[in-house]
Design a protein around this motif. Sequence first.
Motif, PDB file in Angstrom:
ATOM      1  N   TRP A   1      50.454  38.705  49.564  1.00 16.38           N
ATOM      2  CA  TRP A   1      49.618  39.864  49.903  1.00 16.38           C
ATOM      3  C   TRP A   1      49.450  39.999  51.418  1.00 16.38           C
ATOM      4  O   TRP A   1      49.485  41.113  51.951  1.00 16.38           O
ATOM      5  N   LEU A   2      49.294  38.881  52.111  1.00 15.79           N
ATOM      6  CA  LEU A   2      49.159  38.955  53.562  1.00 15.79           C
ATOM      7  C   LEU A   2      50.420  39.517  54.199  1.00 15.79           C
ATOM      8  O   LEU A   2      50.357  40.327  55.129  1.00 15.79           O
ATOM      9  N   ARG A   3      51.581  39.114  53.690  1.00 19.78           N
ATOM     10  CA  ARG A   3      52.814  39.676  54.227  1.00 19.78           C
ATOM     11  C   ARG A   3      52.927  41.158  53.922  1.00 19.78           C
ATOM     12  O   ARG A   3      53.441  41.941  54.737  1.00 19.78           O
ATOM     13  N   SER A   4      52.446  41.580  52.753  1.00 21.35           N
ATOM     14  CA  SER A   4      52.466  43.007  52.423  1.00 21.35           C
ATOM     15  C   SER A   4      51.613  43.801  53.398  1.00 21.35           C
ATOM     16  O   SER A   4      51.980  44.904  53.824  1.00 21.35           O
ATOM     17  N   LEU A   5      50.444  43.232  53.763  1.00 24.91           N
ATOM     18  CA  LEU A   5      49.551  43.915  54.700  1.00 24.91           C
ATOM     19  C   LEU A   5      50.059  43.825  56.132  1.00 24.91           C
ATOM     20  O   LEU A   5      49.776  44.709  56.954  1.00 24.91           O
ATOM     21  N   GLY A   6      50.762  42.743  56.459  1.00 22.55           N
ATOM     22  CA  GLY A   6      51.166  42.518  57.842  1.00 22.55           C
ATOM     23  C   GLY A   6      49.994  42.194  58.741  1.00 22.55           C
ATOM     24  O   GLY A   6      50.062  42.346  59.959  1.00 22.55           O
ATOM     25  N   ALA A   7      48.917  41.727  58.135  1.00 25.00           N
ATOM     26  CA  ALA A   7      47.689  41.409  58.867  1.00 25.00           C
ATOM     27  C   ALA A   7      46.903  40.397  58.049  1.00 25.00           C
ATOM     28  O   ALA A   7      47.188  40.175  56.862  1.00 25.00           O
ATOM     29  N   VAL A   8      45.905  39.781  58.672  1.00 22.34           N
ATOM     30  CA  VAL A   8      45.016  38.862  57.956  1.00 22.34           C
ATOM     31  C   VAL A   8      43.645  39.516  57.849  1.00 22.34           C
ATOM     32  O   VAL A   8      42.984  39.742  58.867  1.00 22.34           O
ATOM     33  N   PRO A   9      43.201  39.860  56.639  1.00 24.52           N
ATOM     34  CA  PRO A   9      41.911  40.536  56.495  1.00 24.52           C
ATOM     35  C   PRO A   9      40.744  39.574  56.687  1.00 24.52           C
ATOM     36  O   PRO A   9      40.845  38.374  56.433  1.00 24.52           O
ATOM     37  N   ASN A  10      39.635  40.127  57.099  1.00 23.74           N
ATOM     38  CA  ASN A  10      38.363  39.416  57.046  1.00 23.74           C
ATOM     39  C   ASN A  10      38.130  38.954  55.610  1.00 23.74           C
ATOM     40  O   ASN A  10      38.456  39.659  54.659  1.00 23.74           O
ATOM     41  N   GLU A  11      37.564  37.778  55.450  1.00 28.56           N
ATOM     42  CA  GLU A  11      37.378  37.202  54.116  1.00 28.56           C
ATOM     43  C   GLU A  11      36.615  38.125  53.166  1.00 28.56           C
ATOM     44  O   GLU A  11      36.834  38.107  51.949  1.00 28.56           O
ATOM     45  N   TYR A  12      35.739  38.973  53.701  1.00 30.31           N
ATOM     46  CA  TYR A  12      34.941  39.845  52.837  1.00 30.31           C
ATOM     47  C   TYR A  12      35.771  40.951  52.188  1.00 30.31           C
ATOM     48  O   TYR A  12      35.321  41.578  51.223  1.00 30.31           O
ATOM     49  N   LEU A  13      36.970  41.173  52.684  1.00 29.99           N
ATOM     50  CA  LEU A  13      37.842  42.147  52.029  1.00 29.99           C
ATOM     51  C   LEU A  13      38.349  41.634  50.686  1.00 29.99           C
ATOM     52  O   LEU A  13      38.921  42.394  49.906  1.00 29.99           O
ATOM     53  N   HIS A  14      38.105  40.374  50.388  1.00 30.12           N
ATOM     54  CA  HIS A  14      38.435  39.848  49.062  1.00 30.12           C
ATOM     55  C   HIS A  14      37.686  40.622  47.973  1.00 30.12           C
ATOM     56  O   HIS A  14      38.199  40.802  46.860  1.00 30.12           O
ATOM     57  N   TYR A  15      36.487  41.087  48.286  1.00 29.82           N
ATOM     58  CA  TYR A  15      35.720  41.859  47.310  1.00 29.82           C
ATOM     59  C   TYR A  15      36.401  43.191  46.997  1.00 29.82           C
ATOM     60  O   TYR A  15      36.188  43.762  45.921  1.00 29.82           O
ATOM     61  N   TYR A  16      37.191  43.692  47.924  1.00 26.60           N
ATOM     62  CA  TYR A  16      37.910  44.951  47.712  1.00 26.60           C
ATOM     63  C   TYR A  16      39.272  44.714  47.053  1.00 26.60           C
ATOM     64  O   TYR A  16      39.652  45.420  46.118  1.00 26.60           O
ATOM     65  N   TYR A  17      40.007  43.735  47.525  1.00 25.41           N
ATOM     66  CA  TYR A  17      41.368  43.509  47.048  1.00 25.41           C
ATOM     67  C   TYR A  17      41.410  42.773  45.707  1.00 25.41           C
ATOM     68  O   TYR A  17      42.392  42.885  44.967  1.00 25.41           O
ATOM     69  N   PHE A  18      40.362  42.003  45.400  1.00 27.23           N
ATOM     70  CA  PHE A  18      40.308  41.254  44.144  1.00 27.23           C
ATOM     71  C   PHE A  18      38.950  41.485  43.476  1.00 27.23           C
ATOM     72  O   PHE A  18      38.287  40.540  43.041  1.00 27.23           O
ATOM     73  N   GLY A  19      38.547  42.755  43.397  1.00 29.33           N
ATOM     74  CA  GLY A  19      37.221  43.096  42.906  1.00 29.33           C
ATOM     75  C   GLY A  19      36.965  42.665  41.475  1.00 29.33           C
ATOM     76  O   GLY A  19      35.929  42.066  41.165  1.00 29.33           O
ATOM     77  N   ARG A  20      37.884  42.960  40.556  1.00 28.01           N
ATOM     78  CA  ARG A  20      37.657  42.621  39.150  1.00 28.01           C
ATOM     79  C   ARG A  20      37.565  41.114  38.950  1.00 28.01           C
ATOM     80  O   ARG A  20      36.703  40.620  38.208  1.00 28.01           O
ATOM     81  N   GLU A  21      38.466  40.389  39.614  1.00 22.51           N
ATOM     82  CA  GLU A  21      38.456  38.933  39.479  1.00 22.51           C
ATOM     83  C   GLU A  21      37.160  38.338  40.031  1.00 22.51           C
ATOM     84  O   GLU A  21      36.612  37.387  39.465  1.00 22.51           O
ATOM     85  N   THR A  22      36.682  38.902  41.131  1.00 18.08           N
ATOM     86  CA  THR A  22      35.463  38.382  41.742  1.00 18.08           C
ATOM     87  C   THR A  22      34.250  38.669  40.870  1.00 18.08           C
ATOM     88  O   THR A  22      33.387  37.801  40.672  1.00 18.08           O
ATOM     89  N   VAL A  23      34.163  39.877  40.330  1.00 16.52           N
ATOM     90  CA  VAL A  23      33.054  40.199  39.434  1.00 16.52           C
ATOM     91  C   VAL A  23      33.063  39.258  38.233  1.00 16.52           C
ATOM     92  O   VAL A  23      32.014  38.739  37.822  1.00 16.52           O
ATOM     93  N   ARG A  24      34.252  39.010  37.676  1.00 15.16           N
ATOM     94  CA  ARG A  24      34.350  38.105  36.526  1.00 15.16           C
ATOM     95  C   ARG A  24      33.884  36.701  36.896  1.00 15.16           C
ATOM     96  O   ARG A  24      33.135  36.052  36.150  1.00 15.16           O
ATOM     97  N   ALA A  25      34.306  36.222  38.080  1.00 14.68           N
ATOM     98  CA  ALA A  25      33.923  34.876  38.514  1.00 14.68           C
ATOM     99  C   ALA A  25      32.423  34.776  38.731  1.00 14.68           C
ATOM    100  O   ALA A  25      31.799  33.767  38.363  1.00 14.68           O
ATOM    101  N   TYR A  26      31.831  35.805  39.310  1.00  9.89           N
ATOM    102  CA  TYR A  26      30.386  35.786  39.533  1.00  9.89           C
ATOM    103  C   TYR A  26      29.621  35.857  38.224  1.00  9.89           C
ATOM    104  O   TYR A  26      28.567  35.230  38.066  1.00  9.89           O
ATOM    105  N   ARG A  27      30.155  36.624  37.266  1.00 15.26           N
ATOM    106  CA  ARG A  27      29.485  36.698  35.958  1.00 15.26           C
ATOM    107  C   ARG A  27      29.577  35.371  35.219  1.00 15.26           C
ATOM    108  O   ARG A  27      28.663  34.997  34.484  1.00 15.26           O
ATOM    109  N   ASP A  28      30.678  34.647  35.416  1.00 16.93           N
ATOM    110  CA  ASP A  28      30.867  33.372  34.727  1.00 16.93           C
ATOM    111  C   ASP A  28      30.126  32.226  35.406  1.00 16.93           C
ATOM    112  O   ASP A  28      29.938  31.166  34.796  1.00 16.93           O
TER     113      ASP A  28
END
Length: 448
Positions: free
Chosen positions: A233-260
């Motif tokens: 994914w980082l190579r696709s972006l050609g950049a390194v996102p701020n860690e908080y962009l994980h909530y945008y790029y992996f939103g469903r997975e993060t919601v599931r992890a927080y619910r669990d």
Amino acid sequence: MRLTILGGGGFRVPLVYRALLADRAEGRVTDVVLHDVEADRLRAIARVLADQAEAVPDAPSLTVTTDLDEALRGADFVFSALRVGGLAGRAADERIALAEGVVGQETVGAGGIAYGLRTVPVAMDIARRVAAVAPDAWVINFTNPAGLVTEAMARVLGERVIGICDSPVGLGRRVARVLGVDPADAWVDYAGLNHLGWLQGLRVGGHDLLPRLMADTELLGSFEEGRLFGAEWLRSLGAVPNEYLHYYYFGRETVRAYRDAVRTRGAYLRDQQAGFYEEAARPGVKALDAWLRTLADREATYMAANRTAVGDSEGRADEDLEPGGYEQVALALMRAIARNQRATLILNVRNGSTLPVLDADAVVEVPCHVNADGAHPVAVSPLPYHAVGLVAAVKAVEREVLAAAESGSRETAVKAFALHPLVDSVAVARRLLDAYTAEHRELAYLSR
């Protein structure tokens, strides 16, 4: 020099005081004033600071007060580190959002909007008191959501309020480290909003080293963001996102992890810090030891649910467990202004013409040159369209939050929720606002 810390009973205040104790240069801070609305928390943190200062000659003097005007009077710098509603409010923000199946983190998505709606009116009141009582003071804003709150305060204080965050600093440090570069020698090409930015280059001597990182899968997997987002994914972006962009790029997975999870991050910190403040108040307890134990656990569990969401079981690297981010940025900023010593820092400031997609008054997070006249944003690489879209969408949401805070309009608050990329329904937005206003007395003003 006199420094006032608003939110002086906050858990991270000893990080600031520790940095002040290490500063022996001419013009250093000699007087520290802690202000908080909760006297018990103030006393506990004051005990920690007293322990820190035990073996330090000429440690900055310490005053504690619950009177805002008294705290501000005579201040050269004001650190604003508020948490309106406390950690109980953060835990509620997360719980309510997750019940609707959306992200509830304190600065991102529904949780960030709820936090902003109850924080902006308080921050505006403080800005007006600073303007009246300490008009020559510089305000350094730590309060989250940092970009939104800084933009609100800037409507009163103009260029004399500057927002800071340790996330870009940590990101730049990690990328430099894996490339074998001293972070002090590197120019970090970073741009966006607070908790919504991208590192698009890391230059040393005019040469961009980021392409070398992108070409090396092993290097990409050797630091936090690489494991969090994945090399592909980082190579696709050609950049390194701020860690908080994980909530945008992996939103469903993060919601599931927080619910669990057994508890959300906010609930975990609420319970953890309640234990610390209770322990620190006991006679005979070494408050600093209690604080250090709690801090170590806090750092080790940072963004644990996000790492779980992507199967990262390695945990945090030892070098990332030692805090030294936001307080070091704050002190470097303060020194540059007070001593007119030029520094380059990534800060939250008015945009000017730095990001063409936004207007001049929009607060952005970009590298700045700092001197006695304040912070001045410098040119950065243009953001790609996918980043422009997110930045514009989230800034539009921030503007709706500011408008709702000013007008008290429920309709405008609903619009803020509904327009956010992580809230996918107007009906969900309405239910979120109903639940948040029922939970938080601070949102009673949204009645028009």
